[in-house]
Design a protein around this motif. Sequence first.
Motif, mmCIF file in Angstrom:
data_model
loop_
_atom_site.group_PDB
_atom_site.id
_atom_site.type_symbol
_atom_site.label_atom_id
_atom_site.label_comp_id
_atom_site.label_asym_id
_atom_site.label_seq_id
_atom_site.Cartn_x
_atom_site.Cartn_y
_atom_site.Cartn_z
ATOM 1 N N ILE A 84 0.838 -1.199 0.000
ATOM 2 C CA ILE A 84 0.000 0.000 0.000
ATOM 3 C C ILE A 84 0.872 1.248 0.000
ATOM 4 O O ILE A 84 0.581 2.218 -0.704
ATOM 5 N N GLU A 85 1.976 1.202 0.754
ATOM 6 C CA GLU A 85 2.902 2.340 0.762
ATOM 7 C C GLU A 85 3.464 2.613 -0.620
ATOM 8 O O GLU A 85 3.645 3.770 -0.999
ATOM 9 N N SER A 86 3.748 1.574 -1.391
ATOM 10 C CA SER A 86 4.365 1.779 -2.704
ATOM 11 C C SER A 86 3.408 2.344 -3.748
ATOM 12 O O SER A 86 3.835 3.073 -4.634
ATOM 13 N N THR A 87 2.114 2.017 -3.644
ATOM 14 C CA THR A 87 1.157 2.521 -4.639
ATOM 15 C C THR A 87 0.241 3.599 -4.085
ATOM 16 O O THR A 87 -0.319 4.373 -4.839
ATOM 17 N N GLY A 88 0.054 3.597 -2.774
ATOM 18 C CA GLY A 88 -0.951 4.458 -2.159
ATOM 19 C C GLY A 88 -2.254 3.693 -2.027
ATOM 20 O O GLY A 88 -2.405 2.581 -2.541
ATOM 21 N N LYS A 89 -3.176 4.297 -1.286
ATOM 22 C CA LYS A 89 -4.495 3.689 -1.095
ATOM 23 C C LYS A 89 -5.385 4.005 -2.288
ATOM 24 O O LYS A 89 -5.221 5.035 -2.933
ATOM 25 N N ILE A 90 -6.324 3.141 -2.553
ATOM 26 C CA ILE A 90 -7.291 3.388 -3.621
ATOM 27 C C ILE A 90 -8.049 4.678 -3.342
ATOM 28 O O ILE A 90 -8.308 5.467 -4.238
ATOM 29 N N ALA A 91 -8.388 4.899 -2.086
ATOM 30 C CA ALA A 91 -9.074 6.125 -1.662
ATOM 31 C C ALA A 91 -8.915 6.249 -0.149
ATOM 32 O O ALA A 91 -8.616 5.270 0.539
ATOM 33 N N GLU A 92 -9.126 7.433 0.362
ATOM 34 C CA GLU A 92 -8.993 7.662 1.804
ATOM 35 C C GLU A 92 -10.003 6.870 2.619
ATOM 36 O O GLU A 92 -9.762 6.559 3.776
ATOM 37 N N CYS A 93 -11.121 6.523 2.022
ATOM 38 C CA CYS A 93 -12.170 5.798 2.738
ATOM 39 C C CYS A 93 -11.906 4.297 2.844
ATOM 40 O O CYS A 93 -12.696 3.563 3.427
ATOM 41 N N VAL A 94 -10.775 3.841 2.311
ATOM 42 C CA VAL A 94 -10.440 2.422 2.308
ATOM 43 C C VAL A 94 -9.615 2.085 3.549
ATOM 44 O O VAL A 94 -8.648 2.762 3.864
ATOM 45 N N TYR A 95 -10.018 1.028 4.244
ATOM 46 C CA TYR A 95 -9.286 0.549 5.412
ATOM 47 C C TYR A 95 -8.279 -0.505 4.978
ATOM 48 O O TYR A 95 -8.468 -1.180 3.968
ATOM 49 N N SER A 96 -7.217 -0.664 5.762
ATOM 50 C CA SER A 96 -6.189 -1.666 5.485
ATOM 51 C C SER A 96 -6.252 -2.775 6.533
ATOM 52 O O SER A 96 -6.239 -2.494 7.730
ATOM 53 N N LEU A 97 -6.323 -4.003 6.055
ATOM 54 C CA LEU A 97 -6.310 -5.178 6.925
ATOM 55 C C LEU A 97 -5.675 -6.316 6.114
ATOM 56 O O LEU A 97 -6.344 -6.970 5.324
ATOM 57 N N PRO A 98 -4.364 -6.524 6.277
ATOM 58 C CA PRO A 98 -3.667 -7.537 5.471
ATOM 59 C C PRO A 98 -4.299 -8.925 5.582
ATOM 60 O O PRO A 98 -4.778 -9.320 6.647
ATOM 61 N N LEU A 99 -4.272 -9.648 4.479
ATOM 62 C CA LEU A 99 -4.874 -10.981 4.423
ATOM 63 C C LEU A 99 -4.416 -11.900 5.547
ATOM 64 O O LEU A 99 -5.250 -12.627 6.103
ATOM 65 N N PRO A 100 -3.138 -11.911 5.942
ATOM 66 C CA PRO A 100 -2.767 -12.794 7.060
ATOM 67 C C PRO A 100 -3.578 -12.525 8.329
ATOM 68 O O PRO A 100 -3.923 -13.469 9.053
ATOM 69 N N LYS A 101 -3.930 -11.286 8.590
ATOM 70 C CA LYS A 101 -4.755 -10.962 9.762
ATOM 71 C C LYS A 101 -6.178 -11.488 9.572
ATOM 72 O O LYS A 101 -6.804 -11.973 10.510
ATOM 73 N N VAL A 102 -6.683 -11.383 8.358
ATOM 74 C CA VAL A 102 -8.022 -11.906 8.053
ATOM 75 C C VAL A 102 -8.029 -13.421 8.241
ATOM 76 O O VAL A 102 -8.921 -13.970 8.886
ATOM 77 N N SER A 103 -7.001 -14.084 7.715
ATOM 78 C CA SER A 103 -6.952 -15.546 7.793
ATOM 79 C C SER A 103 -6.744 -16.046 9.228
ATOM 80 O O SER A 103 -7.074 -17.190 9.542
ATOM 81 N N GLU A 104 -6.204 -15.196 10.093
ATOM 82 C CA GLU A 104 -6.004 -15.554 11.501
ATOM 83 C C GLU A 104 -7.255 -15.316 12.348
ATOM 84 O O GLU A 104 -7.206 -15.443 13.562
ATOM 85 N N GLY A 105 -8.365 -14.926 11.714
ATOM 86 C CA GLY A 105 -9.622 -14.800 12.442
ATOM 87 C C GLY A 105 -10.006 -13.389 12.841
ATOM 88 O O GLY A 105 -10.747 -13.204 13.807
ATOM 89 N N ALA A 106 -9.558 -12.396 12.106
ATOM 90 C CA ALA A 106 -9.888 -11.002 12.444
ATOM 91 C C ALA A 106 -11.387 -10.793 12.609
ATOM 92 O O ALA A 106 -11.826 -10.116 13.548
ATOM 93 N N PHE A 107 -12.195 -11.397 11.735
ATOM 94 C CA PHE A 107 -13.642 -11.158 11.774
ATOM 95 C C PHE A 107 -14.351 -11.956 12.874
ATOM 96 O O PHE A 107 -15.545 -11.775 13.085
ATOM 97 N N ASP A 108 -13.612 -12.799 13.572
ATOM 98 C CA ASP A 108 -14.183 -13.522 14.705
ATOM 99 C C ASP A 108 -13.929 -12.810 16.038
ATOM 100 O O ASP A 108 -14.415 -13.238 17.072
ATOM 101 N N LYS A 109 -13.177 -11.729 15.999
ATOM 102 C CA LYS A 109 -12.858 -10.988 17.216
ATOM 103 C C LYS A 109 -14.055 -10.145 17.649
ATOM 104 O O LYS A 109 -14.931 -9.835 16.849
ATOM 105 N N SER A 110 -14.083 -9.772 18.914
ATOM 106 C CA SER A 110 -15.137 -8.883 19.412
ATOM 107 C C SER A 110 -14.982 -7.515 18.753
ATOM 108 O O SER A 110 -13.911 -7.186 18.218
ATOM 109 N N GLU A 111 -16.035 -6.722 18.794
ATOM 110 C CA GLU A 111 -15.973 -5.378 18.204
ATOM 111 C C GLU A 111 -14.843 -4.561 18.808
ATOM 112 O O GLU A 111 -14.099 -3.890 18.096
ATOM 113 N N LYS A 112 -14.720 -4.600 20.130
ATOM 114 C CA LYS A 112 -13.689 -3.820 20.809
ATOM 115 C C LYS A 112 -12.291 -4.292 20.431
ATOM 116 O O LYS A 112 -11.414 -3.497 20.093
#
Length: 132
Positions: free
Chosen positions: A50-78
């Motif tokens: 992302i640093e090398s190309t920039g973000k698609i837009a300011e409204c885009v969040y960054s969450l690398p795939l390894p974090k997603v695959s480790e269960g990011a969406f199973d975590k509590s909201e907090k």
Amino acid sequence: MSKRFMASFDPPKITEIGRDAMQEIVEDLENSSRDESGYVIIDVRNFDEIESTGKIAECVYSLPLPKVSEGAFDKSEKEFEDLYGFAKPSLDETIVFSCKAGVRAMKAANFAAQSGYANLVSYSGGADEWFQ
């Protein structure tokens, strides 16, 4: 004799979109808000990419795939917000995933589906197409 019923899991359909549809979603988010639009855009590239190309837009969040695959969406909201710096998507929001060329975005959408999300979109062109 007892009958056993096995529930089958039908994963949600993941919608693949191209550049034009992605542009519309980005504009919708930029002209309103996450709450109003119902969209959350998540780039699953690594931070150095992302640093090398920039973000698609300011409204885009960054969450690398390894974090997603480790269960990011199973975590509590907090815990999710503490770890990743943005509010965890609700189950009724539409999550739009982006990456470099579409492969990791589809993988991330599948991980999100396993966590109970049903409104999933994969931007198949990714940063390669966006920054042409």
